[in-house]
Design a protein around this motif. Structure first.
Motif, PDB file in Angstrom:
ATOM      1  N   ASP A   1       0.871  -1.177   0.000  1.00 31.03           N
ATOM      2  CA  ASP A   1       0.000   0.000   0.000  1.00 31.03           C
ATOM      3  C   ASP A   1       0.905   1.224   0.000  1.00 31.03           C
ATOM      4  OD1 ASP A   1      -1.725   2.148   0.673  1.00 31.03           O
ATOM      5  OD2 ASP A   1      -3.142   0.764   1.584  1.00 31.03           O
ATOM      6  N   GLY A   2       1.241   1.694  -1.186  1.00 31.23           N
ATOM      7  CA  GLY A   2       2.233   2.760  -1.280  1.00 31.23           C
ATOM      8  C   GLY A   2       3.575   2.256  -0.789  1.00 31.23           C
ATOM      9  N   GLU A   3       4.143   2.965   0.163  1.00 32.45           N
ATOM     10  CA  GLU A   3       5.408   2.539   0.753  1.00 32.45           C
ATOM     11  C   GLU A   3       5.190   1.694   2.002  1.00 32.45           C
ATOM     12  OE1 GLU A   3       7.795   5.959   1.431  1.00 32.45           O
ATOM     13  OE2 GLU A   3       8.096   6.396  -0.700  1.00 32.45           O
ATOM     14  N   GLN A   4       3.945   1.357   2.293  1.00 27.41           N
ATOM     15  CA  GLN A   4       3.624   0.574   3.484  1.00 27.41           C
ATOM     16  C   GLN A   4       2.963  -0.749   3.084  1.00 27.41           C
ATOM     17  OE1 GLN A   4       2.627   3.154   7.081  1.00 27.41           O
ATOM     18  NE2 GLN A   4       1.732   4.378   5.463  1.00 27.41           N
ATOM     19  N   TRP A   5       2.545  -1.496   4.108  1.00 25.22           N
ATOM     20  CA  TRP A   5       1.939  -2.805   3.888  1.00 25.22           C
ATOM     21  C   TRP A   5       0.648  -2.907   4.685  1.00 25.22           C
ATOM     22  CZ3 TRP A   5       4.165  -6.393   0.583  1.00 25.22           C
ATOM     23  CH2 TRP A   5       5.461  -6.084   0.151  1.00 25.22           C
ATOM     24  N   ARG A   6      -0.408  -3.443   4.048  1.00 28.62           N
ATOM     25  CA  ARG A   6      -1.688  -3.572   4.713  1.00 28.62           C
ATOM     26  C   ARG A   6      -2.042  -5.060   4.878  1.00 28.62           C
ATOM     27  NH1 ARG A   6      -5.439   0.252   5.637  1.00 28.62           N
ATOM     28  NH2 ARG A   6      -4.598   1.626   4.004  1.00 28.62           N
ATOM     29  N   VAL A   7      -2.481  -5.423   6.081  1.00 26.80           N
ATOM     30  CA  VAL A   7      -2.868  -6.800   6.358  1.00 26.80           C
ATOM     31  C   VAL A   7      -4.045  -7.185   5.468  1.00 26.80           C
ATOM     32  CG1 VAL A   7      -3.600  -8.407   8.155  1.00 26.80           C
ATOM     33  CG2 VAL A   7      -2.141  -6.472   8.748  1.00 26.80           C
TER      34      VAL A   7
END
Length: 269
Positions: A177-183
């Motif tokens: 999710d962009g530069e992050q991570w979503r469960v």
């Protein structure tokens, strides 16, 4: 940053009144580090200025921000892996046979911080074939509203997912999710996140298993007893409790006793 005894006592007192947690002498130095970003945002230079701005209002939005900043949110996925795996396999194994007919499992992650423990539980239980098809509910609570909001989002930074998560699990259970991570949605589905103070009445219903790790150590002796009494209200008569590695029920009343079969697991007395 100037830290006068009056300001430190006022801020430590606010934390204790709101959460029951104590900042003993060797932890009070953390106040300075914890509140620096908030002081910067408010354009204040000293903790005394912050206390003056607070003006004794324990329930103001500013008080919420101060308390959130002073809480220890340290957590990561599959924390204390050996102990976590032991609980997920052996500890929940004590419950499996007793719930085989109902095929229903209720777990409470008490003091869940930003949610890594609850998500780790969801992933670990889903990997066990013996629980496939079961009605799984994970109730995750924390005294910090800010932490619960972050947990509920299921969104984690690259640094956070690198702590405790094997790369194969990351790719299988998270979406970029962009530069992050979503469960992923299937991991999030069984979990309900809610702000809750452990000194308050417990969530409704009875839980088959409770994890309350690295929380009791922040309370006084009497409040530890009170928290254990609350957990005793919430747990099923044959349920299992896991505390942190440095925590014990010894000397804290008769609510729980060590399980004779599974090390590190406690049962209602």
């Amino acid at each position: 940053m100037e830290m006068t005894p009056i300001a430190i006592s006022a801020l430590a007192g606010l934390l204790e009144r709101r959460t029951g947690q104590q900042l003993n002498a060797n932890r009070r130095w953390t106040i300075e580090t914890a509140l620096k970003p908030l002081l910067r945002d408010l354009g204040l230079e000293t903790l005394d200025g912050l206390v003056i701005r607070l003006n004794g209002d324990d329930r103001s939005p500013l008080a919420d921000k101060i308390v959130d900043a002073m809480l220890n949110h340290e957590t990561f996925f599959f924390r204390d892996l050996a102990a976590f795996d032991h609980f997920a396999t052996e500890g929940l194994g004590l419950i499996h046979a007793a719930r085989a007919e109902r095929r229903r499992l209720r777990v409470w992650s008490a003091g869940c911080s930003t949610g890594q423990e609850a998500y780790s539980l969801s992933m670990a239980i889903a990997q066990q074939t013996r629980f496939q098809g079961w009605d799984l509910g994970i109730f995750a609570t924390d005294v910090s509203g800010e932490a619960i909001a972050r947990a509920r989002s299921g969104l984690f930074t690259q640094f956070e997912v690198q702590r405790g998560l094997p790369i194969t699990t990351l790719m299988r259970q998270f979406d970029p999710d962009g530069e992050q991570w979503r469960v992923k949605a299937n991991v999030r589905a069984p979990i309900t996140f809610l702000q809750h103070n452990l000194l308050s009445p417990p969530p409704p219903g009875r839980f088959d298993a409770i994890l309350c790790r690295n929380v009791l150590l922040y309370f006084s002796l009497e409040r530890r007893k009170a928290v254990l009494a609350r957990l005793r209200e919430a747990i099923a008569p044959d349920g299992v409790l896991m505390l942190g590695a440095g925590e014990t029920v010894l000397g804290l009343g008769d609510c729980f006793t060590a399980d004779p079969q599974v090390r590190g697991v406690y049962r209602p007395a």
